[in-house]
Every structure is written in structure tokens, then in C-alpha cells.
Design a protein around this motif. Structure first.
Motif, PDB file in Angstrom:
ATOM      1  N   GLN A 163       1.044  -1.330   0.017  1.00  0.00           N
ATOM      2  CA  GLN A 163       0.015  -0.225  -0.056  1.00  0.00           C
ATOM      3  C   GLN A 163       0.975   1.101   0.064  1.00  0.00           C
ATOM      4  N   GLU A 164       0.477   2.469  -0.645  1.00  0.00           N
ATOM      5  CA  GLU A 164       1.171   3.408  -0.644  1.00  0.00           C
ATOM      6  C   GLU A 164       0.795   4.103   0.571  1.00  0.00           C
ATOM      7  N   TYR A 167      -2.634   4.992   2.276  1.00  0.00           N
ATOM      8  CA  TYR A 167      -3.849   4.173   1.722  1.00  0.00           C
ATOM      9  C   TYR A 167      -3.980   2.773   2.608  1.00  0.00           C
ATOM     10  N   ARG A 196      -6.384  15.807   5.168  1.00  0.00           N
ATOM     11  CA  ARG A 196      -5.990  14.927   3.843  1.00  0.00           C
ATOM     12  C   ARG A 196      -5.596  13.667   4.484  1.00  0.00           C
ATOM     13  N   LYS A 199      -7.759  11.035   3.237  1.00  0.00           N
ATOM     14  CA  LYS A 199      -8.551  10.838   1.856  1.00  0.00           C
ATOM     15  C   LYS A 199      -8.271   9.447   0.856  1.00  0.00           C
ATOM     16  N   ASN A 200      -7.057   8.803   1.138  1.00  0.00           N
ATOM     17  CA  ASN A 200      -7.198   7.597   0.697  1.00  0.00           C
ATOM     18  C   ASN A 200      -7.288   6.249   1.516  1.00  0.00           C
ATOM     19  N   THR A 202      -8.926   3.674   4.376  1.00  0.00           N
ATOM     20  CA  THR A 202     -10.245   2.875   4.689  1.00  0.00           C
ATOM     21  C   THR A 202     -10.542   2.895   6.071  1.00  0.00           C
ATOM     22  N   LYS A 218     -13.228  13.507   2.992  1.00  0.00           N
ATOM     23  CA  LYS A 218     -13.053  12.449   1.850  1.00  0.00           C
ATOM     24  C   LYS A 218     -12.289  11.452   2.456  1.00  0.00           C
ATOM     25  N   GLY A 220     -11.252   7.168   1.409  1.00  0.00           N
ATOM     26  CA  GLY A 220     -10.975   5.955   0.341  1.00  0.00           C
ATOM     27  C   GLY A 220     -11.982   5.034   0.431  1.00  0.00           C
ATOM     28  N   ASN A 221     -12.159   4.668   1.402  1.00  0.00           N
ATOM     29  CA  ASN A 221     -13.395   3.467   1.642  1.00  0.00           C
ATOM     30  C   ASN A 221     -13.868   3.507   2.955  1.00  0.00           C
ATOM     31  N   GLN A 241     -14.476   7.407  -1.864  1.00  0.00           N
ATOM     32  CA  GLN A 241     -13.899   7.084  -3.262  1.00  0.00           C
ATOM     33  C   GLN A 241     -14.247   5.851  -3.829  1.00  0.00           C
ATOM     34  N   SER A 242     -14.550   4.706  -2.953  1.00  0.00           N
ATOM     35  CA  SER A 242     -14.523   3.316  -3.559  1.00  0.00           C
ATOM     36  C   SER A 242     -15.967   2.951  -4.262  1.00  0.00           C
TER      37      SER A 242
END
Length: 255
Positions: A163-164, A167, A196, A199-200, A202, A218, A220-221, A241-242
């Protein structure tokens, strides 16, 4: 050791805050980074909060004992919040415990300590947490007796080697049977974290977990367990976003 008695961003005479929030609506809020926690736990009227542990390991970290920045045990009437544990390693294994739990209270008549922050990041490509079999927790104090004001758990962030940065998964969960039944923590925290960061990631609401939004957010999931208590939008917008997937809609409110 964290903030001393009577000190800290989340200090309250009726129990310290950190990753978790409070129940009585005062101005003290949760604080600290979810991904890169480096904040101390807050004290209560009597005892210090949990400290900060930062480990950077080039190879494998084997946890066979206990790594803890838990709030300090208090024989008095209010608990302290857990501190921070931030570990970066190529891989991790072992059956030991990693925790930033709120401090236990012997004779609680005010409140227990809130959970702190735990972040585990793996750096070797393909590495996951399958070999780390022990508990990883940021529980609120759960052995409260008597008439108390509840605290909430903190957060546990896990990021695998594939994972980045940013994330990973943010787990919000209390102990099974905890007296802290879904008291909401605030996201993002009032201090120490930029929105932020989320934002990506879960966001996973687990056992007796509650979250209330402080602003539009925001992520990611989103995963909501049947054992979770609620996600309160509080008249804000949550953008996920997912792709859509089912979750218990009765756990989402806009109070």
C-alpha cells in the motif's frame, strides 16, 4: 510518560482524551495524527497519560511481549488517555500485544481514559500482517464501575508493504462488552492532523465504535460492522471514493 496530572491537550478532571473523545460535551476534543502519531496522552486530575513510542526497524520486528503506551493506572476516580505507538518495519510477526489503551481506574466515579493512537507501517514489498497474531488495540478504559462519563477508543492504522503511504486501514473499535458503547470520536481531530490524511484510507468502524464528522470529509473506503454503533455525519458531507458496497444504513445518522 505522557502529560502529567492536570496537563495535556485533552486534559479533563473526569478523564483524559486523545484518540477518543468525551461524553459530556465540554470543549476538550480528541487530537493527534492517525497515520504518524507522535502525541502524548493527556492526564487526569491525579495521574499522567501514556507516552510516545517510535520504532523504526530495517528488518523484521518480532513482538513476543508487550509494546504499550497505555494511560497510567489510577486508584482514584478518573482515568488518563493512552499515548502513541508508531512502528515502521520491513515485516512484523509475533503473538505479543501492541496497545495505546486508556488508563484503567479502580474506583471510577467520574470517567475512564480514552484510547490513544497506534500506527503500524510495513515497508517490504508484499509484506502483510498475517504473522502478527497478537492484539493491536487503542481501547478506552473498559473496567469502569459505578456512575461514569464514558470515553471512546482511539485509532489503529495499518499499512501493508503493497500500500502506498496513506492508503492503509484505520480501525476504530472498542473492547467487546465495553462500557464505552459507541461514544463518538471526532474526525478529523481538533488538533494535530490534516483532514487530507484520511482521503485515501479505509475507515473501518468495528465493535462499539462511533464517529462524528467535524467537517466535510473525503476517505478512500468505508466499512461499518454490524457491531458498530453509529457514524454521525452531523450535517456534513462524507465522500467515499471506492465503488458502492452494502453497509448497515441504520448505523449512519445525520443528527
Amino acid at each position: 510518560m505522557g502529560y502529567s496530572s492536570g496537563k495535556g491537550v485533552g486534559y479533563a478532571s473526569n478523564g483524559g482524551r486523545h484518540g477518543g473523545d468525551n461524553s459530556n460535551g465540554d470543549e476538550t476534543k480528541c487530537y493527534g495524527s492517525v497515520r504518524c502519531p507522535f502525541t502524548h496522552g493527556s492526564g487526569s486530575a491525579w495521574t499522567a497519560g501514556g507516552g510516545v513510542i517510535r520504532l523504526q526497524v530495517a528488518g523484521t520486528l518480532t513482538v513476543d511481549g508487550t509494546v504499550t503506551s497505555g494511560g497510567y493506572y489510577n486508584v482514584g476516580s478518573s482515568g488518563t488517555s493512552g499515548g502513541s505507538v508508531w512502528i515502521t518495519a520491513a515485516t512484523m510477526s509475533g503473538a505479543g500485544a501492541i496497545s495505546a489503551d486508556g488508563g484503567l481506574v479502580q474506583t471510577a466515579c467520574n470517567g475512564g481514559g480514552a484510547g490513544g493512537r497506534v500506527s503500524l507501517m510495513l515497508t517490504k514489498e508484499g509484506a502483510d500482517f498475517s504473522q502478527l497474531t497478537g492484539p493491536v488495540t487503542a481501547y478506552a478504559c473498559s473496567n469502569i464501575k459505578g456512575s461514569v462519563e464514558m470515553r471512546n477508543c482511539g485509532t489503529v492504522y495499518r499499512q501493508t508493504g503493497n500500500q502506498e503511504f496513506g492508503y492503509g486501514e484505520i480501525l476504530v473499535a472498542n473492547a467487546s462488552g465495553s462500557a464505552n458503547k459507541g461514544l463518538p470520536m471526532t474526525l478529523p481531530p481538533a488538533e494535530g492532523m490534516d483532514a487530507r490524511e484520511l482521503k485515501n484510507a479505509t475507515l473501518n468502524l468495528g465493535m462499539l465504535a462511533g464517529v462524528v464528522l467535524e467537517q466535510d470529509l473525503k476517505i478512500g473506503n468505508l466499512i461499518i460492522s454490524e457491531d458498530a454503533t453509529r457514524l454521525d455525519l452531523d450535517n456534513h458531507i462524507l465522500r467515499v471514493q471506492s465503488p458502492y458496497h452494502p453497509y448497515p444504513t441504520d448505523r449512519v445518522v445525520n443528527a
